[in-house]
Design an enzyme around this catalytic site. Structure first.
Site, PDB file in Angstrom:
ATOM      1  N   CYS B  84      -6.515  22.238  14.268  1.00 42.43           N
ATOM      2  CA  CYS B  84      -6.342  23.525  14.349  1.00 42.43           C
ATOM      3  C   CYS B  84      -5.451  24.105  15.465  1.00 42.43           C
ATOM      4  O   CYS B  84      -5.139  25.422  15.360  1.00 42.43           O
ATOM      5  CB  CYS B  84      -7.670  24.373  14.435  1.00 42.43           C
ATOM      6  SG  CYS B  84      -8.723  23.883  12.815  1.00 42.43           S
ATOM      7  N   HIS B 350      -7.272  31.465   7.981  1.00 41.00           N
ATOM      8  CA  HIS B 350      -6.894  30.364   8.641  1.00 41.00           C
ATOM      9  C   HIS B 350      -6.317  29.184   8.089  1.00 41.00           C
ATOM     10  O   HIS B 350      -6.717  28.049   7.642  1.00 41.00           O
ATOM     11  CB  HIS B 350      -8.162  29.901   9.100  1.00 41.00           C
ATOM     12  CG  HIS B 350      -8.041  28.937  10.200  1.00 41.00           C
ATOM     13  ND1 HIS B 350      -6.870  28.417  11.048  1.00 41.00           N
ATOM     14  CD2 HIS B 350      -9.234  27.686  10.574  1.00 41.00           C
ATOM     15  CE1 HIS B 350      -7.343  27.649  11.894  1.00 41.00           C
ATOM     16  NE2 HIS B 350      -8.551  26.997  11.766  1.00 41.00           N
TER      17      HIS B 350
END
Ligand SMILES: [Zn+2]
Lengths: 149, 403
Positions: B84, B350
């Site tokens: 991430c 996201h």
């Protein structure tokens, strides 16, 4: 890996010892710095040392954190309690078992102890044994062969 | 103006986050890149290096695919992947190339198509148990351990991280974590680029589907599609550009990437705290500012339980004081340290590799005074943080141009 034709048992993971009295967990401990690991090692993540000894991990500890998993990959029964247990200074990942999986029955800081249970039998008749942690003040016995799930 | 080797963001753009069923990753990356170039008043011919991040298809060479659509100038491409933190890693890579003096201008882009990806962390590792028990892997496991020895799911891992903070310092409840989510969803209603702009009541959040206690569905980051890109340059190059370009350029006062140093338990449950604290400490030193100087913060709230610990890790509060910090109202958009005024990952969305540049875009947008309805008035300095499990942490401190 001693195996007999009947009632053979294997641990789910190599760091669970089931053929030496009461089941227990073992760790690879770095001989230079004392860091403990449960996986096969190339070297130590803390000091890069390459010498390890196998040490027994305490079977009682305190539940340091947990979650109650209600949504998991296909085929994994839910809900279940996943957590980390502080076993006398060694952190161990495991499920909390033999209690209701809800926040009223599971709390951080609760004392727990190692327990084992079968997870299935393969086509050769060998049973695989997994481990979890149960509340240490639990009323049932600590039998290593719970027989049912 | 500043010194010639300062680093500046000249142009930056994010796409709308959400479902883009009719567009592929190259379409999304192209929109972000062409937008960032136009925003900076430059073209692909000005770019000396490209850093491109895409996680779900990391071997596909997204940087070269992108070049083939928007400009094959022959400059080096670094395709990066860092969970991430991939977007922040791409940005940091472009910054390092400029900082080294090898190029005057670099381009960073992150893109992901994630709509409908479902639960991350659990699916990829599940494999059918064999006919006979055969030990395999580094734990010598005879069957899948996910669900039998803890959980591999991201909501479950980050739930434990939040619960552990509560065990250490006290004060955390299901309701507290839900109220963090309530804040971010409320913030998102002002962000037209957010995947979801829906306000939730506390009751709705707590009553929604439980994913991994204490994280219900709205308390989890939203899988979606999106891209973000940035053009970075040095002070010497910026000094040759127009007054308008200099006025809108945003100074990168700190650019830091860390991994987690060994600590007991860090290989049992990921430790997202120490590497974030290390990154923040280095970033504040580099920037010569402290947490109280920040006008806004975009931090990696992949789950409501994660946001809480990062108040502490980024030193927005005293050690152990994250609950009090939240209870004081500080991280609301009208508070002393607004956190995730974009809506955060829980509502903005996201799209993994885009996230680490999109949160920089959000901060830049405010520092330029261009954030419209959600503008934090007079914002001069902000911080953007991401963390990828594994782990990698990116922190960027950004400052408004003095020009
Ligand atoms: Zn060592």
């Amino acid at each position: 890996m001693s195996q007999t034709a009947t009632s053979a048992r294997v641990p789910l993971v190599e760091y669970l010892v089931i053929d030496d009295g009461d089941p227990y967990l073992v760790a690879n401990e770095c001989t230079s710095c004392g860091a403990r690991f449960f996986d096969r090692r190339n070297a130590c993540a803390s000091c890069s040392g390459t010498e390890f000894t196998r040490v027994r991990v305490a079977s009682e500890g305190e539940l340091r954190t947990f979650t109650i998993v209600s949504f998991a990959a296909p085929g994994i029964p839910v809900p279940f309690v996943a957590g980390v247990v502080d076993c006398d200074g060694t952190s161990v990942r495991g499920n909390v078992v033999n209690t209701d999986p809800d926040p009223d029955h599971v709390r951080v800081g609760m004392p727990v102890r190692l327990t084992t249970f079968p997870i299935g039998t393969d086509r050769d008749g060998t049973e695989a044994i997994a481990f979890g942690f149960e509340p240490a003040d639990h009323h049932t016995s600590t039998s290593t062969d719970a027989g049912s799930e | 103006m500043s010194t010639s080797d300062d680093i500046w963001i000249l142009g930056i753009r994010m796409t709308k986050f959400g479902k883009h069923p009719d567009r592929d990753v190259v379409d999304l990356a192209s929109e972000a890149v062409l937008g960032a170039l136009a925003d900076g008043g430059v073209t692909m011919k000005d770019i000396g290096v490209i850093a491109a991040g895409n996680l779900m298809n990391a071997t596909a060479g997204i940087g070269q695919q992108l070049q083939k659509q928007v400009g094959q100038t022959g400059v080096p491409v670094y395709n990066v992947a860092n969970a991430c933190a991939t977007g922040a890693t791409a940005l940091r890579t472009a910054i390092m190339a400029v900082k080294s003096g090898e190029v005057d201008m670099g381009l960073a882009v992150g893109v992901e198509k994630l709509s409908g990806a479902g639960l991350l962390g659990g699916g990829g590792v599940a494999k059918a148990d064999g006919d006979t028990w055969e030990p395999s892997g580094r734990f010598g496991a005879v069957a899948s351990t996910d669900g039998r020895i803890g959980t591999n799911t991201m909501p479950g891992v980050f739930a434990q991280i939040g619960m552990e903070y509560g065990h250490r310092y006290g004060g955390t409840t299901f309701e507290l974590f839900a109220r963090i989510s309530e804040k971010n969803h409320a913030h998102s209603t002002l962000n037209p680029l957010a995947a979801y702009q829906k306000q939730f009541t506390l009751e709705e959040i707590m009553g929604d589907m439980m994913i991994s206690y204490p994280n219900t569905r709205p308390m989890c980051s939203a899988n979606c599609d999106g891209a973000a890109a940035a053009v970075v340059t040095n002070g010497a190059t910026l000094a040759r550009l127009s007054g308008e370009q200099q006025r809108r350029a945003i100074k990168v006062s700190a650019s830091v990437l860390t991994t987690d140093p060994y600590e007991e338990a860090c290989q049992v449950l990921p430790n997202v705290n120490t590497l974030t604290r290390n990154a923040a400490r280095i970033a504040y030193e580099q920037a010569g500012i402290g947490p109280t100087d920040l006008d806004l913060v975009e931090l990696h709230d992949c789950f409501a339980t994660a946001e809480l610990v990062h108040y502490d890790n980024l030193m927005l509060c005293d050690e152990g004081g994250a609950v009090d910090f939240f209870e004081s109202g500080a991280p609301w958009r009208d508070g002393t340290t607004p956190v995730n005024v974009s809506g955060g990952l829980q509502s903005k969305g996201h799209p993994i590799s885009a996230t680490g540049i999109a949160n920089v875009w959000e901060v830049c947008h405010h520092l330029r005074g261009e954030a419209g309805d959600r503008q934090i008035e007079g914002a001069k300095v902000g911080l953007a943080h991401v963390i990828g499990l594994g782990s990698a942490c990116g922190v960027h401190v950004l400052e408004r141009s003095a020009a």
